[in-house]
Design a protein around this motif. Structure first.
Motif, PDB file in Angstrom:
ATOM      1  N   ILE A 191      11.516  10.126 -39.289  1.00 60.04           N
ATOM      2  CA  ILE A 191      12.785  10.371 -39.181  1.00 60.04           C
ATOM      3  C   ILE A 191      13.374  10.233 -37.635  1.00 60.04           C
ATOM      4  CG2 ILE A 191      14.562  12.246 -39.443  1.00 60.04           C
ATOM      5  CD1 ILE A 191      13.075  11.772 -42.068  1.00 60.04           C
ATOM      6  N   VAL A 192      14.228   9.276 -37.533  1.00 59.62           N
ATOM      7  CA  VAL A 192      14.616   8.839 -36.279  1.00 59.62           C
ATOM      8  C   VAL A 192      16.080   9.541 -36.199  1.00 59.62           C
ATOM      9  CG1 VAL A 192      15.210   7.218 -34.583  1.00 59.62           C
ATOM     10  CG2 VAL A 192      13.081   6.983 -36.155  1.00 59.62           C
ATOM     11  N   ALA A 226      10.612  12.230 -35.403  1.00 59.64           N
ATOM     12  CA  ALA A 226       9.980  13.219 -35.816  1.00 59.64           C
ATOM     13  C   ALA A 226       9.294  12.571 -37.302  1.00 59.64           C
ATOM     14  CB  ALA A 226      10.671  14.320 -36.386  1.00 59.64           C
ATOM     15  N   SER A 227       8.271  13.565 -37.858  1.00 56.64           N
ATOM     16  CA  SER A 227       7.800  12.943 -38.864  1.00 56.64           C
ATOM     17  C   SER A 227       7.854  14.009 -40.357  1.00 56.64           C
ATOM     18  CB  SER A 227       6.157  12.808 -38.749  1.00 56.64           C
ATOM     19  OG  SER A 227       5.495  12.592 -40.163  1.00 56.64           O
ATOM     20  N   ASN A 228       8.317  13.495 -41.446  1.00 54.52           N
ATOM     21  CA  ASN A 228       8.498  14.271 -42.511  1.00 54.52           C
ATOM     22  C   ASN A 228       7.733  13.826 -43.722  1.00 54.52           C
ATOM     23  OD1 ASN A 228       9.386  15.428 -44.911  1.00 54.52           O
ATOM     24  ND2 ASN A 228      11.473  14.175 -44.761  1.00 54.52           N
ATOM     25  N   GLY A 229       6.323  14.290 -43.584  1.00 57.21           N
ATOM     26  CA  GLY A 229       5.367  14.050 -44.452  1.00 57.21           C
ATOM     27  C   GLY A 229       4.646  12.613 -44.140  1.00 57.21           C
ATOM     28  N   ASP A 230       5.309  11.669 -45.085  1.00 60.22           N
ATOM     29  CA  ASP A 230       4.839  10.286 -44.825  1.00 60.22           C
ATOM     30  C   ASP A 230       5.957   9.490 -44.231  1.00 60.22           C
ATOM     31  OD1 ASP A 230       2.106   8.882 -44.593  1.00 60.22           O
ATOM     32  OD2 ASP A 230       2.863   7.489 -46.364  1.00 60.22           O
ATOM     33  N   MET A 270      17.161   5.509 -46.024  1.00 61.05           N
ATOM     34  CA  MET A 270      15.450   5.065 -46.238  1.00 61.05           C
ATOM     35  C   MET A 270      15.324   3.661 -46.006  1.00 61.05           C
ATOM     36  SD  MET A 270      14.194   7.842 -47.735  1.00 61.05           S
ATOM     37  CE  MET A 270      13.170   7.330 -49.397  1.00 61.05           C
ATOM     38  N   TYR A 271      14.679   3.327 -45.030  1.00 60.78           N
ATOM     39  CA  TYR A 271      14.316   1.966 -44.567  1.00 60.78           C
ATOM     40  C   TYR A 271      12.793   2.055 -44.587  1.00 60.78           C
ATOM     41  CZ  TYR A 271      19.163   1.504 -43.047  1.00 60.78           C
ATOM     42  OH  TYR A 271      20.583   1.393 -42.945  1.00 60.78           O
ATOM     43  N   ASP A 272      12.430   0.658 -44.806  1.00 63.87           N
ATOM     44  CA  ASP A 272      10.820   0.264 -44.733  1.00 63.87           C
ATOM     45  C   ASP A 272      10.680   0.365 -43.197  1.00 63.87           C
ATOM     46  OD1 ASP A 272      10.394  -0.439 -47.283  1.00 63.87           O
ATOM     47  OD2 ASP A 272      11.200  -2.335 -47.064  1.00 63.87           O
ATOM     48  N   ALA A 273      11.338  -0.047 -42.022  1.00 65.00           N
ATOM     49  CA  ALA A 273      11.193   0.019 -40.967  1.00 65.00           C
ATOM     50  C   ALA A 273      12.556   0.302 -39.964  1.00 65.00           C
ATOM     51  CB  ALA A 273      10.625  -1.265 -40.291  1.00 65.00           C
ATOM     52  N   ILE A 274      12.359   1.209 -39.030  1.00 64.62           N
ATOM     53  CA  ILE A 274      13.257   1.382 -38.197  1.00 64.62           C
ATOM     54  C   ILE A 274      12.804   0.987 -36.681  1.00 64.62           C
ATOM     55  CG2 ILE A 274      14.662   3.208 -36.849  1.00 64.62           C
ATOM     56  CD1 ILE A 274      14.211   4.938 -39.363  1.00 64.62           C
ATOM     57  N   VAL A 275      13.862   0.057 -36.063  1.00 61.36           N
ATOM     58  CA  VAL A 275      13.518  -0.435 -34.954  1.00 61.36           C
ATOM     59  C   VAL A 275      14.232   0.020 -33.874  1.00 61.36           C
ATOM     60  CG1 VAL A 275      13.435  -2.822 -33.708  1.00 61.36           C
ATOM     61  CG2 VAL A 275      13.085  -2.686 -36.176  1.00 61.36           C
ATOM     62  N   ILE A 276      13.801   0.364 -32.699  1.00 58.27           N
ATOM     63  CA  ILE A 276      14.724   1.111 -31.758  1.00 58.27           C
ATOM     64  C   ILE A 276      14.668  -0.184 -30.586  1.00 58.27           C
ATOM     65  CG2 ILE A 276      14.811   2.971 -30.011  1.00 58.27           C
ATOM     66  CD1 ILE A 276      13.070   4.442 -31.712  1.00 58.27           C
ATOM     67  N   GLN A 305      25.984  12.517 -34.503  1.00 57.45           N
ATOM     68  CA  GLN A 305      24.560  12.323 -34.731  1.00 57.45           C
ATOM     69  C   GLN A 305      24.383  12.142 -36.289  1.00 57.45           C
ATOM     70  OE1 GLN A 305      21.902  15.324 -33.417  1.00 57.45           O
ATOM     71  NE2 GLN A 305      22.836  15.337 -31.161  1.00 57.45           N
ATOM     72  N   THR A 306      23.344  11.352 -36.241  1.00 59.03           N
ATOM     73  CA  THR A 306      22.636  11.254 -37.886  1.00 59.03           C
ATOM     74  C   THR A 306      21.416  11.045 -37.747  1.00 59.03           C
ATOM     75  OG1 THR A 306      23.253  10.217 -39.886  1.00 59.03           O
ATOM     76  CG2 THR A 306      23.281   8.793 -38.294  1.00 59.03           C
ATOM     77  N   SER A 307      20.477  10.972 -39.014  1.00 60.84           N
ATOM     78  CA  SER A 307      19.373  10.669 -38.870  1.00 60.84           C
ATOM     79  C   SER A 307      18.720   9.455 -39.930  1.00 60.84           C
ATOM     80  CB  SER A 307      18.478  11.874 -39.636  1.00 60.84           C
ATOM     81  OG  SER A 307      18.398  13.058 -38.385  1.00 60.84           O
ATOM     82  N   LEU A 308      17.880   8.617 -39.678  1.00 63.52           N
ATOM     83  CA  LEU A 308      17.273   7.657 -40.350  1.00 63.52           C
ATOM     84  C   LEU A 308      16.148   7.859 -40.703  1.00 63.52           C
ATOM     85  CD1 LEU A 308      18.769   4.739 -38.363  1.00 63.52           C
ATOM     86  CD2 LEU A 308      20.028   5.960 -40.278  1.00 63.52           C
ATOM     87  N   SER A 309      15.658   7.497 -41.966  1.00 65.84           N
ATOM     88  CA  SER A 309      14.075   7.564 -42.202  1.00 65.84           C
ATOM     89  C   SER A 309      13.438   6.216 -42.725  1.00 65.84           C
ATOM     90  CB  SER A 309      14.241   8.592 -43.514  1.00 65.84           C
ATOM     91  OG  SER A 309      13.395   8.097 -44.630  1.00 65.84           O
ATOM     92  N   GLY A 310      12.243   6.205 -42.269  1.00 63.29           N
ATOM     93  CA  GLY A 310      11.570   4.913 -42.462  1.00 63.29           C
ATOM     94  C   GLY A 310       9.924   5.201 -42.540  1.00 63.29           C
TER      95      GLY A 310
END
Ligand SMILES: Cc1cc2nc3c(=O)[nH]c(=O)nc-3n(C[C@H](O)[C@H](O)[C@H](O)COP(=O)(O)OP(=O)(O)OC[C@H]3O[C@@H](n4cnc5c(N)ncnc54)[C@H](O)[C@@H]3O)c2cc1C
Length: 394
Positions: A135-136, A128-132, A1-7, A144-149
């Motif tokens: 998900i990257v 992708a998006s999970n509500g508000d 769970m991050y404020d921002a995810i930078v690719i 594989q794994t997922s991060l949320s921001g």
């Protein structure tokens, strides 16, 4: 769970992460490649960015490693060399060059030390998006794994292919420009001079970078490159380009003719100059993926660093980045981006067109011969002295 995810951890991604860490936000950076890595780039950093790098706490490290100040510009084409002064900027008056194998490492290390979580080597493969929250999904050879921001910032440049909504579609045209770059040691170029190289079908530049090496980079049309390879029977595209530049620009022969190539030539592209959405599909874009000027003006690193600073400044206006806030930020950031970069993108497109086409480049050489100060004016128009309007965030 991050404020921002930078690719992406080129200059745009690491500087975006740094600016957001400066606001106390939690940030993840995802970088597909392993560092240090070389990159097709001329490696010149305009003077106005040094103060910005200071704000990002990376200025001291960059100044300690970068090559000499560039105080003069020149045109190396088929005729004699023409020179003029580089316009002076406020603060640090002149820009300097630093190898991307060094610069990108400094910026990413500074971001890591500032508290950003770095996922490297990991590739972002889906957004992708999970509500508000976004998900990257990220992947590497181990899994594989997922991060949320709350927000996603695409800083992955314009060359990569993939299935992210921010990846550009593939395209192919005879007029495409491919990028090439090499480092040389033992060159005899004046240490404060950055020549623009103009040759049939392309343009390039040379500058002293760090570690006593010269960076020579260029762009060449796809169809011209194909003809050169067919005609010369050279073993590689890079060898064909190298031979073409030496045959077309006598001043390049006298500066790097006896120099030794360090490592391999690198090739990339085609480059994708132009302006693109800065906010779409609920994803912010910085650096090359937001918009790209022809490398003839050597301003891509400036635009990468400055676009990230502009975006971070707009994000700083909001405590929480809900959908309404993201839309407001997207609108304001897009407008600020245009004000800062549109002129240089148009100027670079015009200059590149003139340089690449045979008839117009003959006229250009004559014009610059009569008015050498047009080189100084060109450098000014390209944004070399245009600092950001505000270097502090609200
Ligand atoms: C020939 C040439 C000469 C140039 N000369 C100059 C110059 O002298 N001065 C100048 O200012 N600019 C120059 N430029 C432009 C400059 O190189 C670019 O504008 C700059 O690199 C853009 O930075 P960026 O951070 O947007 O993207 P990049 O530097 O391209 O960085 C993107 C990063 O994202 C990573 N990435 C990509 N996809 C993913 C993914 N899915 N997941 C995770 N990571 C990913 C990549 O590995 C890369 O590290 C030149 C360009 C060319 C072609």
């Amino acid at each position: 769970m991050y404020d921002a995810i930078v690719i992406g951890a080129g200059p745009s991604g690491s500087s975006a992460a740094l600016a957001l860490r400066g606001q106390g936000r939690s940030v993840a950076i995802i970088e597909a490649g392993e560092f240090p890595r070389r990159k097709v780039c001329g490696e010149f950093i305009s003077a106005v960015n040094l103060e910005l790098l200071d704000r990002l706490e990376a200025g001291v490290a960059v100044r300690a490693k970068a090559g000499p100040e560039v105080k003069r510009v020149a045109l190396f084409a088929s005729g004699p060399c023409i020179q003029a002064g580089m316009p002076r900027a406020a603060g640090d008056a002149f820009g300097r060059a630093l190898g991307r194998d060094v610069l990108d490492g400094i910026l990413l290390d500074t971001a890591r030390n500032a508290g950003a979580d770095v996922f490297q080597p990991w590739r972002a493969v889906e957004i992708a998006s999970n509500g508000d929250r976004a998900i990257v999904r990220i992947a590497n050879k181990d899994g594989q794994t997922s991060l949320s921001g709350q927000v996603v910032i695409a800083a992955h440049g314009s060359w990569g292919h993939g299935r992210l909504p921010t990846n550009l579609p593939k395209s192919s045209a005879a007029s495409d420009l491919f990028g090439f770059k090499a480092h040389f040691r033992g060159a005899s170029l004046a240490r404060d001079l950055m020549p623009l190289l103009v040759f049939p079908g392309g343009y390039g530049g040379m500058v002293w970078a760090d570690q006593d090496r010269i960076s020579l980079s260029c762009c060449i049309r796809r169809d011209v490159l194909a003809r050169l390879r067919k005609k010369g029977g050279a073993t590689s595209a890079a060898q064909a380009v190298h031979a073409h530049i030496l045959a077309s620009c006598p001043a390049v022969v006298s500066t790097v003719g006896d120099a030794s190539l360090e490592g391999e030539w690198l090739a990339a592209g085609p480059i994708r100059p132009g302006m693109r959405p800065r906010f779409a599909d609920d994803i912010f874009r910085v650096g090359n993926i937001a918009g790209e000027s022809h490398p003839i003006i050597a301003e891509g690193i400036s635009m990468a660093l400055q676009s990230s600073w502009l975006l971070a400044g707009e994000l700083a206006r909001f405590e929480q980045w809900d959908r309404t806030a993201r839309l407001a930020v997207g609108n304001r950031y897009s407008r600020a981006w245009s004000r800062q970069f549109a002129t240089r993108i148009h100027a670079a497109a015009l200059l590149a067109r003139i340089a690449v086409l045979p008839r117009s480049n003959t006229a250009m050489k004559a014009f610059v011969g009569w008015f050498p100060n047009s080189l100084t004016l060109g450098a000014r128009l390209s944004g070399k002295t245009k600092a950001l309007p505000a270097l502090s965030h609200p």
